[in-house]
Write an enzyme that holds these catalytic residues in place. Sequence first.
Site, PDB file in Angstrom:
ATOM      1  N   SER A 151       0.724  -1.205   0.094  1.00  0.00           N
ATOM      2  CA  SER A 151      -0.079   0.046   0.017  1.00  0.00           C
ATOM      3  C   SER A 151       0.836   1.366  -0.097  1.00  0.00           C
ATOM      4  CB  SER A 151      -0.614   0.109   1.238  1.00  0.00           C
ATOM      5  OG  SER A 151      -1.389   1.185   1.544  1.00  0.00           O
ATOM      6  N   TYR A 164      -1.099  -0.779  10.040  1.00  0.00           N
ATOM      7  CA  TYR A 164      -1.373  -1.088   8.470  1.00  0.00           C
ATOM      8  C   TYR A 164       0.039  -0.706   7.900  1.00  0.00           C
ATOM      9  CZ  TYR A 164      -3.728  -1.222   3.869  1.00  0.00           C
ATOM     10  OH  TYR A 164      -4.045  -1.147   2.652  1.00  0.00           O
ATOM     11  N   LYS A 168       2.043  -3.667   5.764  1.00  0.00           N
ATOM     12  CA  LYS A 168       2.126  -3.412   4.240  1.00  0.00           C
ATOM     13  C   LYS A 168       3.469  -3.420   3.714  1.00  0.00           C
ATOM     14  CE  LYS A 168      -1.828  -3.617   2.689  1.00  0.00           C
ATOM     15  NZ  LYS A 168      -2.225  -5.216   2.270  1.00  0.00           N
ATOM     16  N   ALA A 196      -7.871   1.496  -5.469  1.00  0.00           N
ATOM     17  CA  ALA A 196      -9.107   1.310  -6.255  1.00  0.00           C
ATOM     18  C   ALA A 196     -10.079   1.382  -5.345  1.00  0.00           C
ATOM     19  CB  ALA A 196      -8.967  -0.147  -6.212  1.00  0.00           C
ATOM     20  N   ASP A 510      45.306 -15.517 -13.554  1.00  0.00           N
ATOM     21  CA  ASP A 510      44.055 -14.261 -13.452  1.00  0.00           C
ATOM     22  C   ASP A 510      43.373 -14.687 -12.400  1.00  0.00           C
ATOM     23  OD1 ASP A 510      41.882 -12.390 -13.405  1.00  0.00           O
ATOM     24  OD2 ASP A 510      42.177 -12.327 -15.622  1.00  0.00           O
ATOM     25  N   ASN A 512      41.112 -13.204 -10.581  1.00  0.00           N
ATOM     26  CA  ASN A 512      39.757 -12.320 -10.199  1.00  0.00           C
ATOM     27  C   ASN A 512      38.623 -13.188  -9.824  1.00  0.00           C
ATOM     28  OD1 ASN A 512      37.598 -10.626 -10.085  1.00  0.00           O
ATOM     29  ND2 ASN A 512      38.392  -9.476 -11.868  1.00  0.00           N
TER      30      ASN A 512
HETATM   31  P1  NAI Z   1     -12.107  -5.192   0.368  1.00  0.00           P
HETATM   32  O1  NAI Z   1     -12.428  -4.959   1.734  1.00  0.00           O
HETATM   33  O2  NAI Z   1     -13.291  -4.971  -0.834  1.00  0.00           O
HETATM   34  O3  NAI Z   1     -11.552  -6.730   0.027  1.00  0.00           O
HETATM   35  C1  NAI Z   1     -10.818  -7.317   0.990  1.00  0.00           C
HETATM   36  C2  NAI Z   1     -11.508  -8.796   0.936  1.00  0.00           C
HETATM   37  O4  NAI Z   1     -10.552  -9.298   2.106  1.00  0.00           O
HETATM   38  C3  NAI Z   1     -12.660  -8.605   1.943  1.00  0.00           C
HETATM   39  O5  NAI Z   1     -13.490  -9.121   0.971  1.00  0.00           O
HETATM   40  C4  NAI Z   1     -12.696  -9.379   3.043  1.00  0.00           C
HETATM   41  O6  NAI Z   1     -13.805 -10.248   3.455  1.00  0.00           O
HETATM   42  C5  NAI Z   1     -11.410 -10.109   2.843  1.00  0.00           C
HETATM   43  N1  NAI Z   1     -10.686 -10.711   4.067  1.00  0.00           N
HETATM   44  C6  NAI Z   1     -10.517  -9.943   5.070  1.00  0.00           C
HETATM   45  N2  NAI Z   1      -9.932 -10.688   5.849  1.00  0.00           N
HETATM   46  C7  NAI Z   1      -9.802 -11.889   5.993  1.00  0.00           C
HETATM   47  C8  NAI Z   1      -9.159 -13.004   6.046  1.00  0.00           C
HETATM   48  N3  NAI Z   1      -8.648 -12.988   7.453  1.00  0.00           N
HETATM   49  N4  NAI Z   1      -9.157 -14.110   5.152  1.00  0.00           N
HETATM   50  C9  NAI Z   1     -10.023 -14.211   4.060  1.00  0.00           C
HETATM   51  N5  NAI Z   1     -10.187 -12.961   3.729  1.00  0.00           N
HETATM   52  C10 NAI Z   1     -10.401 -11.916   4.340  1.00  0.00           C
HETATM   53  O7  NAI Z   1     -10.797  -4.222   0.025  1.00  0.00           O
HETATM   54  P2  NAI Z   1      -9.813  -3.797  -1.165  1.00  0.00           P
HETATM   55  O8  NAI Z   1      -9.718  -2.427  -1.398  1.00  0.00           O
HETATM   56  O9  NAI Z   1     -10.322  -4.774  -2.391  1.00  0.00           O
HETATM   57  O10 NAI Z   1      -8.505  -4.661  -0.737  1.00  0.00           O
HETATM   58  C11 NAI Z   1      -7.783  -5.588  -1.311  1.00  0.00           C
HETATM   59  C12 NAI Z   1      -6.555  -5.565  -0.513  1.00  0.00           C
HETATM   60  O11 NAI Z   1      -5.686  -4.336  -1.179  1.00  0.00           O
HETATM   61  C13 NAI Z   1      -6.160  -5.230   0.765  1.00  0.00           C
HETATM   62  O12 NAI Z   1      -5.054  -6.146   1.123  1.00  0.00           O
HETATM   63  C14 NAI Z   1      -5.870  -3.799   0.633  1.00  0.00           C
HETATM   64  O13 NAI Z   1      -5.409  -3.540   2.039  1.00  0.00           O
HETATM   65  C15 NAI Z   1      -5.116  -3.571  -0.222  1.00  0.00           C
HETATM   66  N6  NAI Z   1      -5.069  -2.177  -0.658  1.00  0.00           N
HETATM   67  C16 NAI Z   1      -6.248  -1.689  -1.174  1.00  0.00           C
HETATM   68  C17 NAI Z   1      -6.361  -0.360  -1.641  1.00  0.00           C
HETATM   69  C18 NAI Z   1      -7.437   0.288  -2.356  1.00  0.00           C
HETATM   70  O14 NAI Z   1      -7.392   1.556  -2.732  1.00  0.00           O
HETATM   71  N7  NAI Z   1      -8.556  -0.170  -2.229  1.00  0.00           N
HETATM   72  C19 NAI Z   1      -5.146   0.632  -1.232  1.00  0.00           C
HETATM   73  C20 NAI Z   1      -3.878  -0.136  -0.774  1.00  0.00           C
HETATM   74  C21 NAI Z   1      -4.035  -1.499  -0.392  1.00  0.00           C
END
Ligand code: NAI
Length: 737
Positions: A151, A164, A168, A196, A510, A512
């Site tokens: 991240s 976090y 990360k 996203a 040599d 080296n």
């Molecule tokens: P999201 O919340 O939509 O997706 C994360 C998913 O992981 C969820 O569906 C959740 O139920 C699942 N999850 C959580 N804990 C879990 C566990 N212990 N075991 C299995 N599944 C679990 O969020 P998003 O944005 O799609 O995030 C995806 C990844 O991207 C995450 O790691 C987040 O930290 C990272 N990220 C996202 C950013 C963004 O702008 N959306 C920015 C930087 C990083």
Amino acid sequence: MSAGLRFDGRVVLVTGAGGGLGRAYALAFAERGASVVVNDLGGDFKGHGKSSSAADKVVEEIRAKGGKAVANYDSVEAGEKLVQTALEAFGRIDIVINNAGILRDRSFARISDEDWDIIHRVHLKGSFLVTRAAWNHMKNQKFGRIIMTSSAAGIYGNFGQANYSAAKLGLFGLSNTLAVEGRKYNIHSNTIAPTAGSRLTQTIMPQDMVDAFKPEYVAPLVLWLCHEKCQENGSLFEVGAGWIGKLRWERSLGSIVREKNHPMTPEAVQDKWEKICDFDNASKPRTIQESVSLLNDVLSQIESEGVSMNPTSYTRSASSGFDPSKYVGQKLPTVVYNYTHLQPILYALGVGMSTQDSDHLKFLYEGSEEFCCLPTFGVIPAQAAMGDGGLSSVPGLNIDFTKLLHGEQYLELYKPLPTSGSLTSESTIADILDKGSGALILLDVHTYCGKDLLCYNQFSLFIVGAGGFGGKRTSEKAKVTVNPPNRTPDAVLSDVTTADQAALYRLSGDWNPLHIDPGFAALGGFQKPILHGLGSFGFAARHVLKHFANNDVTRFKAIKVRFVKPVFPGQTLQTEMWKEGNRIHIQTKVKETGEVAIAGAYVDLTSTLDKPSTKEPIKASGLQSNLVFEEIGRRIKEVGNQLVKKVNAIFQWDITKDGETAAQWTIDLKNGSGEVYQGPAQGSADTTFTLSDQDFMEVVLGKINPQKAFFSGKLKVKGNIMLSQKLEMILKDYAKL
Ligand code: NAI
């Protein structure tokens, strides 16, 4: 179904695929033929609760489109179970996308132990556990692709996200090491920092941004990084909104803040702070070896400098008014090279000579009638000029040998090289050129046997990063390369180098470690140790000598080469040759890759006909053996009759000094009452012995017996070898001085 990059037969595990980014990945992989495990715990964005519906929905979506998917509802903390689902459903695991994530945002002081721990458990430990469960399967099948999800908060820091951010960026460190460990198994690991719209970002982004930053704008990067065609490994990307960028480390040139035999102080750090933080001329280290190699440099610079606070070649070139005129013309200490027949043989093996070729025997067997030195052996006595006590000893020049590249080589021979002896080399810095990206040192080395000039070498040594001192770019002293004619080559010879070619070649002096030590090679940015440039040079010269001079070393006059690309042991060297009069233009390629390794090269031959005899006139004076032969002659006059009856043979003696025949004697114990005379046998000798004046004396004085001399290579015997058994008798009885 899309064409283009496909994933048919691949099994992909996407964690946290019940929504957001994970869902987009799962759909995209399935659409392109992959079998997908859709994992999701189904809790809320803070990690509370669980549900199977998130994963099930995505599986249904995939199946509805005709794709293959199964659900898994475990937390990533149960890593093995996720991989087990893939194995049970699809029989393998090829790709792991570590994506699951939650947030527990708090300002730093308010982070509880639980908030810290759960973030680390889900993001960092979860990715570790899932990936570890898949690792051996990937290793065994020699294919694996891993994505870690980092991240921008980790890369740059973000208010309220200390837990976090730490986890990360930890994922990036994890990925970097997996990339190193996985490389040889075709397991690649890369890290993305996405942006996203999702339920995670909903809390901080306005809705129109959430809508605009679609997860579909991230997924294509993940798919490419996971494709078998993608060779990217150990990299970090920022991705979002349809844009992708790659990140790397940049390191300032820095500053040495310690002097030999002085304590290092914070004040010295303060004084150098600006320099330490100055990114001008910054480097971009890619590996830990590149990173650490500088520290080794620093240690040796501090050790050798003693005084200077900033002696790197970079800084000198950038600022310090380096004045080459102080060094041009400077003579280096004379270097002496002592050798026996072993060295030319070892060298010949080092440049690929083989007993498989019958006409190679004269280079490999000291007992061969025509035993001789390969002409390019002439670089061996000269190269010592570069090492300890040579170029490295010039005060103030401070060559950084880790930045030294051997650019070009010229060798000219004036006489065939003796197969043993003691040679002296005198070296001069002929010129120093400023090539911008580096300095080019022309080192002239003249090698003598006694007072006779045997050969001349010009080493062109490129010191990376030491240019820019405002010097001239060319020199009339430089032996220049010449491009080959623009037509197909007249002859092409190839030789496969062995896996141990460099290990063998280095024994010629040599040392080296770049050519033997994988760790050291990695410091130079090579996948594995490389062949010596002068090793390939020997191969190329050999090809010309064989094809155009019938392996007659007396016809070899000069060679010039430019080293363009490294060659790895085991590769095939292919020499293309064009004959233009007595000049043979050459270019050597690596057959497997087609890359040119040696360019602008040529060999000048001299025709045997118009060449003056290379043999020294016999100078019989000053040899100790003369006295012995004269004494034997006197004795034979007395008792020759008996000896002729006992021995009945003619022995010719070729007595050498400094590797060349210095006298010839014949002991005739076949005709009349025997005689001893100077010169080759009239008629033909039954046995011809060749040995040095000194070794002859050792044999005569009984310090070494003739058999031993023979087996140690000091005594060479041609003709009827059995007759040599009678030698001891003659020498012992008739040579008492
Ligand atoms: P999201 O919340 O939509 O997706 C994360 C998913 O992981 C969820 O569906 C959740 O139920 C699942 N999850 C959580 N804990 C879990 C566990 N212990 N075991 C299995 N599944 C679990 O969020 P998003 O944005 O799609 O995030 C995806 C990844 O991207 C995450 O790691 C987040 O930290 C990272 N990220 C996202 C950013 C963004 O702008 N959306 C920015 C930087 C990083």
